[in-house]
Design an enzyme around this catalytic site. Sequence first.
Site, PDB file in Angstrom:
ATOM      1  N   GLN A 219       3.788  13.708  13.411  1.00  0.00           N
ATOM      2  CA  GLN A 219       3.487  14.802  12.000  1.00  0.00           C
ATOM      3  C   GLN A 219       2.605  16.102  12.704  1.00  0.00           C
ATOM      4  O   GLN A 219       3.011  16.959  11.308  1.00  0.00           O
ATOM      5  CB  GLN A 219       2.041  14.529  10.858  1.00  0.00           C
ATOM      6  CG  GLN A 219       2.628  12.546  10.806  1.00  0.00           C
ATOM      7  CD  GLN A 219       1.169  11.928   9.734  1.00  0.00           C
ATOM      8  OE1 GLN A 219       1.418  10.935   9.563  1.00  0.00           O
ATOM      9  NE2 GLN A 219       1.213  13.236   8.597  1.00  0.00           N
ATOM     10  N   ARG A 366      -3.311   9.733   3.473  1.00  0.00           N
ATOM     11  CA  ARG A 366      -2.506  10.786   2.115  1.00  0.00           C
ATOM     12  C   ARG A 366      -3.653  10.844   1.226  1.00  0.00           C
ATOM     13  O   ARG A 366      -3.906  10.553   0.199  1.00  0.00           O
ATOM     14  CB  ARG A 366      -1.825   9.341   1.463  1.00  0.00           C
ATOM     15  CG  ARG A 366      -0.686   9.618   1.124  1.00  0.00           C
ATOM     16  CD  ARG A 366      -0.029   8.706  -0.182  1.00  0.00           C
ATOM     17  NE  ARG A 366       1.436   9.597  -0.856  1.00  0.00           N
ATOM     18  CZ  ARG A 366       3.054   8.504  -0.928  1.00  0.00           C
ATOM     19  NH1 ARG A 366       2.757   7.759  -1.081  1.00  0.00           N
ATOM     20  NH2 ARG A 366       3.094   9.578  -1.286  1.00  0.00           N
ATOM     21  N   CYS A 367      -4.284  11.612   1.906  1.00  0.00           N
ATOM     22  CA  CYS A 367      -5.465  12.304   1.347  1.00  0.00           C
ATOM     23  C   CYS A 367      -5.921  13.643   2.250  1.00  0.00           C
ATOM     24  O   CYS A 367      -5.598  13.303   3.391  1.00  0.00           O
ATOM     25  CB  CYS A 367      -6.739  11.401   1.830  1.00  0.00           C
ATOM     26  SG  CYS A 367      -8.151  11.514   1.372  1.00  0.00           S
ATOM     27  N   GLU A 735       0.150  13.361  -1.946  1.00  0.00           N
ATOM     28  CA  GLU A 735      -1.040  12.496  -1.863  1.00  0.00           C
ATOM     29  C   GLU A 735      -2.367  11.807  -3.467  1.00  0.00           C
ATOM     30  O   GLU A 735      -2.958  11.378  -3.185  1.00  0.00           O
ATOM     31  CB  GLU A 735      -2.021  13.277  -0.891  1.00  0.00           C
ATOM     32  CG  GLU A 735      -2.970  14.618  -1.710  1.00  0.00           C
ATOM     33  CD  GLU A 735      -3.580  14.889  -0.949  1.00  0.00           C
ATOM     34  OE1 GLU A 735      -3.922  15.010   0.459  1.00  0.00           O
ATOM     35  OE2 GLU A 735      -4.749  15.238  -0.707  1.00  0.00           O
TER      36      GLU A 735
END
Length: 783
Positions: A219, A366-367, A735
Site C-alpha cells: 500500500q 481501514r482506520c 474508512e
Amino acid sequence: MSTDAKPRHAIGHAIKRKEDPRFVQGKGHYVDDVTLPGMLYLSLVRSPYPHAEIKRIDISDALKIPGVKAVITGADLEAAGLGWLPTFHGFDKQMVLAIGKVLFQYQEVAAVFAETRAAAADGAEAVQVEYEPLPAVSDPFTAKKDEVILRPDREAKTNHIFHWEVGDRDGADRALEKSARRVKQRIWFQRCHPAPLEPCACVAHFDTMGRLQFHVTSQAPHVYRTALAIVTGIPEDKIHVMAPDIGGGFGNKVPVYPGYVCAIVGALKLGRPVKWVETRTENLTSTGFARDYHMDVELGASPDGRLTAMKVSTTADHGAFDAAADPTKYPAGMFGIVTGSYQVPVAHAEVDAYFTNKAPGGIAYRCSFRVTEASYAIERAMDILADDLGIDAAELRRRNFIAKDQFPYASALGFTYDSGDYEQTLTKALETIGYQDLLKEQAEKRARGELMGIGLSTFTEVVGAGPSKHFDILGIKMFDSAEIRIHPTGAGIVRTGTKSQGQGHETTWAQIVAEELGLDPQTIMVEEGDTDTAPYGLGTYASRSTPTAGAAIAMAARRIREKARKIAAHLLEVGEGDVEWKDYKFQITGVPTKSVTMKEVAFAAYTNPGQNEPGLEATHYYDPPNMTFPSGAYVAVVDIDRETGEVKVRRFLAVDDCGTVINPLVVEGQIHGGLTEGFAIAFMQEIQYDHEGNNLNTNFTDYLIPTALETPHWETAKTVTPSPHHPIGAKGVGESPNVGSPAAFVNAVIDALSPLGVRHIDMPITRDKVWRAIRGAQAVSVG
Ligand code: CDP
C-alpha cells in the site's frame, strides 16, 4: 478559434472508466501472476509454540527434498546483519526469522527456497526444530505484571512498551467529581484482522544490472523502497518497487514483513528470482492484526445530559513486537479523536501498550490509526449515558453536538476540526429511516415482550495524515504527491505517491484532472505503485489519499492551468491578464466567443508555444495544513429472537458527510464495503487466543467472512460540508463505514436488550453471547 463542446464536468459525476485493463482494478495482474524464468518459491517454517526457546534447527532432511535449493535461519540472517527489521513505528525492531526464541505461534523460524511451491512446502515440513516451551503471556493484563519478560533483547526489562497521554487529567478528574451523573464502562475492541481476499505476496529479482526488481502487494511502495534500502543496505537507486493490482489491503499491506526480507535475501544469495505468497493461515496468524484495545471509558454529565468531562484509560495488546504502523509522534495513533462529535469541556485519554505472546498487531485496519477504537468508545459510552439518564439517544447527541458555527473547533484533546454539520446529518438520518415510527413500533413490541433495537452512531473521524509538522513515518513527512503530464492531443497521465487497492483512484484522480483542466476524464491515464515513475509519496491507507494526493492532483493541475494561460494568451494574441478561465476554457475576458480549449492549448504547448517554455506538465507535493474531519450518522435497526439469541439487522442507514464528493458511485462502493466489514466485526470476527497463546482462528472456517446471505441491505445518503482547507473541499471517506458502523450495530443490540437490564456486551456479538445475556437476565428476574 475552436468551438469545441464544453468538456465534461467531472467532479460529482458517477462516471465509470472505460473497460480498459489500465483503468479497471481486477483486470490487470497481481503479484502471483508474475512468473520469471528460473523462479524459486519461498516457504516459511513457523513455530507451533507461542513462546519457546529454540534449542536446535536441523535443515539436513529439508535439503534432501528434491528441488529444495537452500534453507536459511535467523542465525544466518543475524550473521549477515539482517536479523532484525525496524518496525514502521520506529521505536522497536522485529526478528526477521526467530533468533534464540520464538515469541508467538506461527512466527517465522526458517526460510526454504525450492524449484516449486510444493517442494518448498515439503522442505519447510522437513526442517527439524527443537523447542523448549516457555510460559506464554496471552493478555496485556498478565503482561503488565512483568512476571515473565518477553523481550530480553530490549534494554528496559519490562513488557510495558509505552505510555501515551493527552488532555488534562486533573481537570477531568475534578470535573467528573463535580458531575451530577457519571457513567463508566470497560469496552473492549477485540483483536480482528482485515483478511483481504489476496494475502501478502512478493517476487524479488536482481536484474542483470544488479538492481532489485521487487513486485509486492504494498500500500506504500515508496516507503518500502526506503525501508528496504535501510534494512538491506542496498542503495535506494538500486531498488525498484512495483505494486501491481492489489486484492484488498485495508492496512494489512502497509508493514514490511519477514517474508519479503527472506525473498530478497534468497534472490541475492541464489541469484534467481524468488516468489513468496502467503497462505490464508499465514495471513490470519502472522501479518496485520488490528485493534485489541481495552478501554475504560468514563463520562460525566449534567442532569439534563450536557457532557461535563471524559476520561479514557486504555490497555493495549501489541503482541510480540511493536509493529503498529502509526506516525512517529503518535504511538496511539489518532486516539485523541475519542471526544467524537461532542463538546466535551475537559478530557483526558491515555494508552499503555504491552508485549504479549501474540502476533505483532496494531495496524490501521481501514482506520486512521486507532480512530475506529476511539469512535467505538465514545459512541458506546453516549448510549450508556443516554440509558442512565433516561434521555433518548438521538436527543442526547443533539444536546452535545459541536454546532456548525463552532468550526474550526478546537477539541479538548488537541485536534482542530475543520468543518461539520452534525445536526443536519443526524436529522437527515432520522427522517430517512423514520425514527419516530420506529420508536412507536418498538414501544408496541416491547409491550408484547419482543426485542427490537435501534442503534445510533454519530461519529467524527480525523483523516488525511498529514501536516508534515506533526506526521511522519520513519522520519519521512506524510505529505503526498502528484505529477501530471498533458500530451499534445490533450490526453494525459497522472501519477501519484498513493496506491489504490480497489478504491477506484483510476477513476477519481482522472475526474479531478478533468475538472481542473476541462479535459475528458476518459483520456487521462492514472498510474500508481511504480517507484521508478511515480513521485515520492507515503501511500494509501487511513483514508489519506483524497485529502493528500487528491489535493496534490488539484494543485498540480492548477499549475498546469497557469502555464496554459500564458500559451492561451499567445494563441489569443492578448496579454495574459486579459485571459480568464471560464466554463472549462480560456477566453478573452468578457468575450466568450474568443476562446481556446485546453486541448488546443496542449497542442500548442508542443507545436506553437510562442515565447513560453514548451511542454505541459507539473508536479506538486502537497503538505496539508490540517487533517480533514469527515462525519456520519448511522442507524441500525435489529430484531432479536428471544429463544435463540439470533440478531437480525432489519435495516441499516448510513448518512455520510465527506465534503465534496468526487464520484458518488465510488463513494457508495466504499461505504458498502466498509459497512460489510463493520458488520462482520460487530457480529462475527475475533482473532482469539487461548490462555496458552494458541491462535484459535487460523482459517475462514473459524474466522468468519460475511457472504451475501448474512450481509444486510445497506441504505445510504449524504450531506456535504466541504473541507475549508482542501483545494476541492473533499474529505476522506474509505474508512468511515468501518469506523462508524460497529457502534451502531452494538448500540442497536443493547437497546433491544435494555429492558432486560443488559448494559453492554463486547464484540463480536455472537448468537451465543446474546442468548446467554437473555438467559442471564431471565435468571435474575426469576431468582
Ligand atoms: O486513501 P483511500 O483511497 O483509501 O481513501 P479515500 O481518500 O477516502 O478515497 C477512497 C475513494 O473514494 C477514492 O477513489 C476517492 O477519490 C473517492 N472519494 C470521493 O469520490 N469523494 C470523496 N469526498 C472522498 C473520496
